[in-house]
Design a protein around this motif. Structure first.
Motif, mmCIF file in Angstrom:
data_model
loop_
_atom_site.group_PDB
_atom_site.id
_atom_site.type_symbol
_atom_site.label_atom_id
_atom_site.label_comp_id
_atom_site.label_asym_id
_atom_site.label_seq_id
_atom_site.Cartn_x
_atom_site.Cartn_y
_atom_site.Cartn_z
ATOM 1 N N ASP A 1 0.825 -1.210 0.000
ATOM 2 C CA ASP A 1 0.000 0.000 0.000
ATOM 3 C C ASP A 1 0.862 1.263 0.000
ATOM 4 N N ALA A 2 2.018 1.221 0.680
ATOM 5 C CA ALA A 2 2.892 2.391 0.717
ATOM 6 C C ALA A 2 3.509 2.678 -0.641
ATOM 7 N N ALA A 3 3.755 1.633 -1.432
ATOM 8 C CA ALA A 3 4.375 1.802 -2.751
ATOM 9 C C ALA A 3 3.362 1.959 -3.860
ATOM 10 N N ALA A 4 2.072 1.970 -3.543
ATOM 11 C CA ALA A 4 1.045 2.082 -4.581
ATOM 12 C C ALA A 4 1.078 3.458 -5.228
ATOM 13 N N ASN A 5 0.723 3.513 -6.499
ATOM 14 C CA ASN A 5 0.679 4.764 -7.249
ATOM 15 C C ASN A 5 -0.619 4.798 -8.061
ATOM 16 N N PRO A 6 -1.559 5.673 -7.711
ATOM 17 C CA PRO A 6 -1.501 6.708 -6.682
ATOM 18 C C PRO A 6 -1.536 6.131 -5.269
ATOM 19 N N PRO A 7 -1.116 6.912 -4.266
ATOM 20 C CA PRO A 7 -1.022 6.378 -2.907
ATOM 21 C C PRO A 7 -2.374 5.912 -2.379
ATOM 22 N N ALA A 8 -2.322 4.808 -1.654
ATOM 23 C CA ALA A 8 -3.533 4.247 -1.055
ATOM 24 C C ALA A 8 -3.727 4.862 0.326
ATOM 25 N N VAL A 9 -4.336 6.035 0.339
ATOM 26 C CA VAL A 9 -4.488 6.773 1.597
ATOM 27 C C VAL A 9 -5.424 6.045 2.551
ATOM 28 N N ALA A 10 -6.496 5.467 2.034
ATOM 29 C CA ALA A 10 -7.497 4.814 2.880
ATOM 30 C C ALA A 10 -7.202 3.343 3.106
ATOM 31 N N ALA A 11 -5.962 2.910 2.889
ATOM 32 C CA ALA A 11 -5.623 1.496 3.082
ATOM 33 C C ALA A 11 -5.636 1.147 4.563
ATOM 34 N N SER A 12 -5.736 -0.133 4.841
ATOM 35 C CA SER A 12 -5.758 -0.593 6.236
ATOM 36 C C SER A 12 -4.424 -0.298 6.919
ATOM 37 N N LEU A 13 -4.490 -0.046 8.216
ATOM 38 C CA LEU A 13 -3.307 0.320 8.993
ATOM 39 C C LEU A 13 -2.698 -0.920 9.640
ATOM 40 N N THR A 14 -1.403 -0.891 9.775
ATOM 41 C CA THR A 14 -0.671 -1.998 10.390
ATOM 42 C C THR A 14 0.602 -1.470 11.039
ATOM 43 N N LEU A 15 1.137 -2.236 11.987
ATOM 44 C CA LEU A 15 2.374 -1.876 12.676
ATOM 45 C C LEU A 15 3.545 -2.735 12.214
ATOM 46 N N ASP A 16 3.437 -3.314 11.042
ATOM 47 C CA ASP A 16 4.509 -4.188 10.550
ATOM 48 C C ASP A 16 5.810 -3.426 10.346
ATOM 49 N N GLY A 17 5.723 -2.179 9.890
ATOM 50 C CA GLY A 17 6.935 -1.399 9.691
ATOM 51 C C GLY A 17 7.688 -1.165 10.986
ATOM 52 N N TYR A 18 6.978 -0.897 12.085
ATOM 53 C CA TYR A 18 7.610 -0.695 13.383
ATOM 54 C C TYR A 18 8.147 -2.008 13.942
ATOM 55 N N ARG A 19 7.438 -3.108 13.699
ATOM 56 C CA ARG A 19 7.938 -4.406 14.157
ATOM 57 C C ARG A 19 9.242 -4.761 13.446
ATOM 58 N N THR A 20 9.300 -4.484 12.152
ATOM 59 C CA THR A 20 10.532 -4.750 11.414
ATOM 60 C C THR A 20 11.661 -3.860 11.889
ATOM 61 N N PHE A 21 11.360 -2.600 12.176
ATOM 62 C CA PHE A 21 12.403 -1.687 12.647
ATOM 63 C C PHE A 21 12.992 -2.153 13.974
ATOM 64 N N PHE A 22 12.169 -2.619 14.869
ATOM 65 C CA PHE A 22 12.656 -3.052 16.173
ATOM 66 C C PHE A 22 13.149 -4.495 16.167
ATOM 67 N N GLY A 23 13.239 -5.116 15.002
ATOM 68 C CA GLY A 23 13.874 -6.422 14.884
ATOM 69 C C GLY A 23 13.022 -7.574 15.340
ATOM 70 N N SER A 24 11.693 -7.455 15.301
ATOM 71 C CA SER A 24 10.852 -8.554 15.742
ATOM 72 C C SER A 24 10.860 -9.723 14.769
ATOM 73 N N ASP A 25 11.266 -9.463 13.520
ATOM 74 C CA ASP A 25 11.307 -10.543 12.530
ATOM 75 C C ASP A 25 12.703 -11.143 12.397
ATOM 76 N N GLY A 26 13.541 -10.953 13.386
ATOM 77 C CA GLY A 26 14.891 -11.499 13.367
ATOM 78 C C GLY A 26 15.940 -10.569 12.816
ATOM 79 N N GLY A 27 15.583 -9.334 12.466
ATOM 80 C CA GLY A 27 16.547 -8.375 11.951
ATOM 81 C C GLY A 27 17.370 -7.752 13.070
#
Length: 299
Positions: free
Chosen positions: A62-88
Motif C-alpha cells: 500500500d505504501a508503494a502504490a501509485n496513486p497512494p492508497a491513503v485509505a488502506a488498512s493500517l498496520t504496525l509491521d513497519g515498526y515491528r521490522t524496525f525493532f527487529g521482531s522478525d529477526g533483523g
C-alpha cells in the motif's frame, strides 16, 4: 396612564465595526491575513510529517502504490521490522550511540562556549569582532572537504568505529554556532550585575554558574537544543567513520535502502522513531527555546 416608549433595537455589529477608525480596520484585516498565512504555512510544513506517519502505518504494497492508497488498512509491521521482531538487527545500540554522542558533545560545547561567549560579550577581549568572524569562517568550509583528513587521522590513531571520535567531531562542529548564539544572549546582560558579584568576592566560575547561567538560561537551553539536533541528525561523518560498534541512528536508517529496493513503510517507521527524541526534547524545552531565540528582540 403613562406609556413608556419601546426600547431602541441594539445596533448590529456591522455598525460597530463601521465606527472603527480606518487605520484600526486595516490593522485588523492585516492581522487576520497574517494569521491565515501562518496557518497555511504551518499546514504546509506539517503535511510531510503527517504523510510520513501515515505511510509508516501502511503495508509495503500500500505504501508503494501509485496513486497512494491513503485509505488502506493500517498496520504496525513497519515498526515491528524496525525493532527487529522478525529477526533483523536491533536498533537500540544505534539509538544509544546517537544519544551518547549528542548528549556528551552538547555538554562539551556548552562548557567551552559559555566562557568564550563571556569573554566576547561581557569582558570583551581585544579585537573581539575578528574572533567572532574567525568562529564564523570555520563554518564556511564544506564538511565533505574535511572528510578525508579526518578519516586518515582516525585510521592512523585507531579511532575508527569509536563513538568518542564522533563526540569530538560534533563538539568541534557545533562550537562556532554555540559561541555565536551565546555571545548574542550574554551581550544583553548588564555588566553591573557581574561587577556587583565580583565586588562581593565571586570568582569567574561562580559568576558563570550562579549569575550568568540563571539569567541566560533560555539562551543556553536554545543553544543546547540546536546543538543536540545537529549532532543527532549528522550522518556523513558517522557513515564513513563508524562500522558496527559506533553506528548511529541515521546510519542505521540507511539499512532499509537496499539493492532489492526501497522499503518505504519501513523507512518511514524508522524515521518516525528516530525523530521522536528530537521532537520530545523540543516539546519539553519549547518555552525556553522561544524565550532564548527571542531574547534581545525587544529592547
Amino acid at each position: 396612564m403613562t406609556t413608556t416608549a419601546p426600547a431602541a433595537p441594539p445596533r448590529p455589529a456591522r455598525d460597530a465595526r463601521a465606527a472603527l477608525p480606518p487605520a484600526l480596520r486595516r490593522a485588523r484585516r492585516r492581522s487576520a491575513g497574517l494569521g491565515l498565512l501562518a496557518w497555511l504555512v504551518g499546514i504546509v510544513f506539517f503535511l510531510p510529517v503527517a504523510w510520513m506517519v501515515l505511510t509508516s502505518l501502511h503495508a509495503e504494497t500500500d505504501a508503494a502504490a501509485n496513486p497512494p492508497a491513503v485509505a488502506a488498512s493500517l498496520t504496525l509491521d513497519g515498526y515491528r521490522t524496525f525493532f527487529g521482531s522478525d529477526g533483523g538487527p536491533s536498533p537500540w545500540p544505534a539509538l544509544l550511540n546517537s544519544l551518547m554522542a549528542s548528549l556528551f558533545s552538547t555538554v562539551l560545547v556548552l562548557a567551552l562556549a559559555l566562557p568564550a561567549a563571556y569573554a566576547l560579550s561581557i569582558r570583551r577581549v581585544k579585537r573581539w569582532t575578528d574572533v567572532l568572524f574567525f568562529f564564523l569562517s570555520t563554518k564556511m568550509l564544506p564538511v565533505v572537504a574535511g572528510l578525508l583528513p579526518v578519516y586518515l587521522f582516525a585510521k592512523n590513531t585507531g579511532l575508527l568505529d569509536n563513538i568518542w571520535l564522533l563526540v569530538l567531531l560534533y563538539t568541534s562542529m557545533n562550537l562556532p554556532i554555540a559561541v555565536w548564539m551565546l555571545q548574542s544572549f550574554l551581550a544583553d546582560i548588564p555588566v553591573s550585575i557581574v561587577e556587583a558579584a565580583q565586588i562581593d568576592g565571586a570568582r569567574l566560575t561562580t559568576v558563570l554558574a550562579r549569575v550568568i547561567a540563571p539569567i541566560a538560561g533560555p539562551g543556553i537551553a536554545a543553544t543546547s537544543l540546536i546543538c543536540f539536533i545537529f549532532s543527532w541528525n549528522e550522518m556523513l561523518f558517522a557513515r564513513v567513520l563508524t562500522g558496527v560498534t559506533a553506528e548511529t541512528a541515521p546510519v542505521f536508517l540507511t539499512r532499509f535502502i537496499t539493492s532489492q529496493g526501497l522499503f518505504l513503510a519501513q523507512v518511514c517507521a524508522a524515521s518516525v522513531v528516530i525523530s521522536l527524541p528530537v521532537l520530545a526534547a523540543g516539546f519539553a524545552a519549547q518555552d525556553k527555546l522561544v524565550q532564548g531565540l527571542s531574547l534581545g528582540a525587544v529592547k
